[in-house]
Design a protein around this motif. Sequence first.
Motif, PDB file in Angstrom:
ATOM      1  N   GLN A   1       0.849  -1.186   0.000  1.00 63.83           N
ATOM      2  CA  GLN A   1       0.000   0.000   0.000  1.00 63.83           C
ATOM      3  C   GLN A   1       0.888   1.241   0.000  1.00 63.83           C
ATOM      4  OE1 GLN A   1      -2.674   0.201   3.290  1.00 63.83           O
ATOM      5  NE2 GLN A   1      -3.625   2.094   2.624  1.00 63.83           N
ATOM      6  N   VAL A   2       0.613   2.141  -0.917  1.00 66.35           N
ATOM      7  CA  VAL A   2       1.408   3.361  -1.032  1.00 66.35           C
ATOM      8  C   VAL A   2       0.886   4.402  -0.044  1.00 66.35           C
ATOM      9  CG1 VAL A   2       2.137   5.221  -2.547  1.00 66.35           C
ATOM     10  CG2 VAL A   2       1.865   2.903  -3.458  1.00 66.35           C
ATOM     11  N   GLN A   3       1.795   5.002   0.693  1.00 67.29           N
ATOM     12  CA  GLN A   3       1.413   6.058   1.631  1.00 67.29           C
ATOM     13  C   GLN A   3       2.373   7.231   1.510  1.00 67.29           C
ATOM     14  OE1 GLN A   3       1.152   4.128   5.526  1.00 67.29           O
ATOM     15  NE2 GLN A   3      -1.060   4.005   5.298  1.00 67.29           N
ATOM     16  N   LEU A   4       1.794   8.424   1.442  1.00 70.46           N
ATOM     17  CA  LEU A   4       2.554   9.665   1.503  1.00 70.46           C
ATOM     18  C   LEU A   4       1.997  10.450   2.684  1.00 70.46           C
ATOM     19  CD1 LEU A   4       2.653   8.754  -1.592  1.00 70.46           C
ATOM     20  CD2 LEU A   4       3.157  11.155  -2.071  1.00 70.46           C
ATOM     21  N   ALA A   5       2.815  10.678   3.678  1.00 76.04           N
ATOM     22  CA  ALA A   5       2.361  11.314   4.910  1.00 76.04           C
ATOM     23  C   ALA A   5       3.069  12.639   5.114  1.00 76.04           C
ATOM     24  CB  ALA A   5       2.596  10.392   6.099  1.00 76.04           C
ATOM     25  N   GLU A   6       2.315  13.736   4.948  1.00 76.72           N
ATOM     26  CA  GLU A   6       2.892  15.065   5.150  1.00 76.72           C
ATOM     27  C   GLU A   6       2.832  15.454   6.620  1.00 76.72           C
ATOM     28  OE1 GLU A   6       0.461  15.547   1.181  1.00 76.72           O
ATOM     29  OE2 GLU A   6       0.131  14.640   3.138  1.00 76.72           O
TER      30      GLU A   6
ATOM     31  N   SER B   1      13.397   6.187  -4.721  1.00 76.25           N
ATOM     32  CA  SER B   1      14.492   6.763  -5.506  1.00 76.25           C
ATOM     33  C   SER B   1      14.194   6.824  -7.001  1.00 76.25           C
ATOM     34  CB  SER B   1      15.777   5.968  -5.267  1.00 76.25           C
ATOM     35  OG  SER B   1      15.606   4.623  -5.681  1.00 76.25           O
ATOM     36  N   LEU B   2      13.195   6.108  -7.438  1.00 79.69           N
ATOM     37  CA  LEU B   2      12.842   6.091  -8.859  1.00 79.69           C
ATOM     38  C   LEU B   2      11.752   7.103  -9.209  1.00 79.69           C
ATOM     39  CD1 LEU B   2      12.846   2.259  -9.668  1.00 79.69           C
ATOM     40  CD2 LEU B   2      14.703   3.932  -9.886  1.00 79.69           C
ATOM     41  N   CYS B   3      11.294   7.846  -8.206  1.00 83.51           N
ATOM     42  CA  CYS B   3      10.174   8.758  -8.416  1.00 83.51           C
ATOM     43  C   CYS B   3      10.623  10.218  -8.378  1.00 83.51           C
ATOM     44  CB  CYS B   3       9.116   8.552  -7.336  1.00 83.51           C
ATOM     45  SG  CYS B   3       8.456   6.883  -7.277  1.00 83.51           S
ATOM     46  N   THR B   4       9.998  11.006  -9.228  1.00 83.56           N
ATOM     47  CA  THR B   4      10.107  12.460  -9.103  1.00 83.56           C
ATOM     48  C   THR B   4       9.143  12.899  -8.010  1.00 83.56           C
ATOM     49  OG1 THR B   4      10.752  12.834 -11.399  1.00 83.56           O
ATOM     50  CG2 THR B   4       9.671  14.653 -10.267  1.00 83.56           C
TER      51      THR B   4
ATOM     52  N   GLN C   1       5.632  11.157  -8.490  1.00 85.44           N
ATOM     53  CA  GLN C   1       5.418  10.806  -9.885  1.00 85.44           C
ATOM     54  C   GLN C   1       6.292   9.583 -10.195  1.00 85.44           C
ATOM     55  OE1 GLN C   1       5.778  14.164 -12.590  1.00 85.44           O
ATOM     56  NE2 GLN C   1       5.226  15.577 -10.951  1.00 85.44           N
ATOM     57  N   CYS C   2       5.652   8.443 -10.141  1.00 87.23           N
ATOM     58  CA  CYS C   2       6.356   7.204 -10.450  1.00 87.23           C
ATOM     59  C   CYS C   2       5.708   6.680 -11.746  1.00 87.23           C
ATOM     60  CB  CYS C   2       6.219   6.227  -9.291  1.00 87.23           C
ATOM     61  SG  CYS C   2       6.546   6.966  -7.669  1.00 87.23           S
ATOM     62  N   VAL C   3       5.598   5.418 -11.908  1.00 82.67           N
ATOM     63  CA  VAL C   3       4.805   4.904 -13.032  1.00 82.67           C
ATOM     64  C   VAL C   3       3.365   5.371 -12.857  1.00 82.67           C
ATOM     65  CG1 VAL C   3       3.969   2.833 -14.185  1.00 82.67           C
ATOM     66  CG2 VAL C   3       6.330   2.930 -13.335  1.00 82.67           C
ATOM     67  N   THR C   4       2.925   5.391 -11.622  1.00 88.12           N
ATOM     68  CA  THR C   4       1.625   5.944 -11.240  1.00 88.12           C
ATOM     69  C   THR C   4       1.856   7.206 -10.427  1.00 88.12           C
ATOM     70  OG1 THR C   4       0.723   3.697 -11.177  1.00 88.12           O
ATOM     71  CG2 THR C   4      -0.560   5.417 -10.074  1.00 88.12           C
TER      72      THR C   4
END
Length: 114
Positions: free
Chosen positions: A1-6, A30-33, A98-101
Amino acid sequence: QVQLAESGGGPVQPGGSLRLSCSVSGIIFSLCTMGWYRQAPGKQRENVAVISRDGSTNYGDSVKGRFTISRDNAKAVVYLDMNKLKPEDTAVYYCNAQCVTNYWGQGTQVTVSS
């Protein structure tokens, strides 16, 4: 599960500083902008700053010279150092990967007011 926590948002006086952090899990960071965007009430979401995989950066015109984006690939964290804050910087700030998704965090409120 992808999580981005600000984290790191809050109230601040004009001229002050804040550091936002975005902790990421579930992707190969490391592969994502990585980027920070913001949305003020009644306005469209706008780009604040972007940092690519190789560390190159790009900033929105309104924050150039005041904000700095950085990343720690070992910790999978992206930061936004905000200095000389202005009332017009008041917005919800969102972390983006910004990765593949394309992935988004839930946002953190920054309020610049005296």
